[in-house]
Design a protein around this motif. Sequence first.
Motif, mmCIF file in Angstrom:
data_model
loop_
_atom_site.group_PDB
_atom_site.id
_atom_site.type_symbol
_atom_site.label_atom_id
_atom_site.label_comp_id
_atom_site.label_asym_id
_atom_site.label_seq_id
_atom_site.Cartn_x
_atom_site.Cartn_y
_atom_site.Cartn_z
ATOM 1 N N PHE A 33 0.841 -1.192 0.000
ATOM 2 C CA PHE A 33 0.000 0.000 0.000
ATOM 3 C C PHE A 33 0.879 1.246 0.000
ATOM 4 N N ALA A 34 0.566 2.180 -0.887
ATOM 5 C CA ALA A 34 1.300 3.444 -0.946
ATOM 6 C C ALA A 34 0.448 4.484 -1.657
ATOM 7 N N PRO A 35 0.096 5.593 -1.008
ATOM 8 C CA PRO A 35 -0.687 6.636 -1.676
ATOM 9 C C PRO A 35 0.038 7.161 -2.912
ATOM 10 N N ALA A 36 -0.685 7.297 -4.004
ATOM 11 C CA ALA A 36 -0.069 7.708 -5.271
ATOM 12 C C ALA A 36 0.571 9.090 -5.184
ATOM 13 N N ALA A 37 0.011 9.962 -4.350
ATOM 14 C CA ALA A 37 0.506 11.341 -4.279
ATOM 15 C C ALA A 37 1.881 11.448 -3.662
ATOM 16 N N THR A 38 2.237 10.493 -2.806
ATOM 17 C CA THR A 38 3.504 10.602 -2.089
ATOM 18 C C THR A 38 4.517 9.522 -2.434
ATOM 19 N N ALA A 39 4.102 8.464 -3.121
ATOM 20 C CA ALA A 39 5.050 7.412 -3.508
ATOM 21 C C ALA A 39 6.062 7.969 -4.503
ATOM 22 N N SER A 40 7.287 7.477 -4.418
ATOM 23 C CA SER A 40 8.353 7.998 -5.266
ATOM 24 C C SER A 40 8.248 7.484 -6.694
ATOM 25 N N ARG A 41 8.935 8.177 -7.580
ATOM 26 C CA ARG A 41 9.005 7.732 -8.968
ATOM 27 C C ARG A 41 9.599 6.332 -9.032
ATOM 28 N N ASN A 42 10.629 6.071 -8.250
ATOM 29 C CA ASN A 42 11.283 4.767 -8.251
ATOM 30 C C ASN A 42 10.321 3.675 -7.788
ATOM 31 N N PHE A 43 9.490 3.993 -6.782
ATOM 32 C CA PHE A 43 8.507 3.029 -6.300
ATOM 33 C C PHE A 43 7.528 2.662 -7.408
ATOM 34 N N HIS A 44 6.973 3.676 -8.059
ATOM 35 C CA HIS A 44 6.022 3.411 -9.140
ATOM 36 C C HIS A 44 6.672 2.595 -10.253
ATOM 37 N N ALA A 45 7.923 2.957 -10.598
ATOM 38 C CA ALA A 45 8.611 2.259 -11.686
ATOM 39 C C ALA A 45 8.808 0.785 -11.352
ATOM 40 N N LYS A 46 9.163 0.483 -10.110
ATOM 41 C CA LYS A 46 9.403 -0.908 -9.725
ATOM 42 C C LYS A 46 8.115 -1.722 -9.737
ATOM 43 N N ILE A 47 7.004 -1.090 -9.346
ATOM 44 C CA ILE A 47 5.725 -1.803 -9.361
ATOM 45 C C ILE A 47 5.323 -2.149 -10.795
ATOM 46 N N VAL A 48 5.462 -1.196 -11.699
ATOM 47 C CA VAL A 48 5.115 -1.456 -13.103
ATOM 48 C C VAL A 48 6.076 -2.486 -13.696
ATOM 49 N N GLU A 49 7.337 -2.398 -13.317
ATOM 50 C CA GLU A 49 8.335 -3.342 -13.835
ATOM 51 C C GLU A 49 7.997 -4.771 -13.437
#
Length: 265
Positions: free
Chosen positions: A94-110
């Motif tokens: 769980f991580a709110p989209a507004a505060t999660a880092s770019r790296n976090f989002h990239a790793k989830i999509v990866e």
Amino acid sequence: MAIEVDLSGSVVLVTGGVRGVGAGISRVYLDAGATVVVCARRPGEAAIESSGRTAEFLPCDVRDGEAVTGLIETIVQRHGRIDHVVNNAGGAPFAPAATASRNFHAKIVELNLLAPLLVSQAANAVMQQQPEGGSIVMVSSVSGHRPSPGTAAYGAAKAGLDSLVSSLAIEWAPKVRVNSVIVGMVGTESSHLHYGDDAGIAAVEATVPLGRLATPEDIGRVAVFLSSPLAGYVNGGSLIVHGGGERPAFLDAATVNDAQAPAAR
């Protein structure tokens, strides 16, 4: 005549197949007679066993293209073929989209979109050369088809995964069939992390029309069906496995059946 699924003689790779949903999927393939290879970055606490048979473990980070190539090569070297792949590895905290880092989002999509594509590419290269071809099952999620607050990147990646299925099913036919299982809420050893204590889990189960969370084996049986000759004409499909879905919030909010509600004018 009884209809049974017999995958004896076939070789199956289940990514992330050492725990949770993946372990249940692996056990059902073992029950169907397949040779099962499971991969993950680390082995589970115990070997995956069912019907007196044991899955073979190979370490692999499915986000690493070279590691994935090596994984498929090792399976073919040991077993001479690869007939089915279940791209199960994935997930997101769980991580709110507004505060999660770019790296976090990239790793989830990866992990949830690019990794299944890498594994599928490597397996398809082998399956296209096999007389019988092969099949690929993507483990998707209802998060890709409804709002996914707190796991927005995960939901977007799963939506992309189902889109990917429809494209690969056309590109790789007729030798390789590609389908997805759109999974709802599943009870695993980690359920408390998502739903809380036993009371919380029971409350969540009560929102499901069938009255319970799915078991990992429920998901495994659908995956085995999609891999089997019974689904020989199913390609580019998405099977929803969510027990009927979630009760719409408006049903509880509406006062239409409330005895105190004013008459309509």
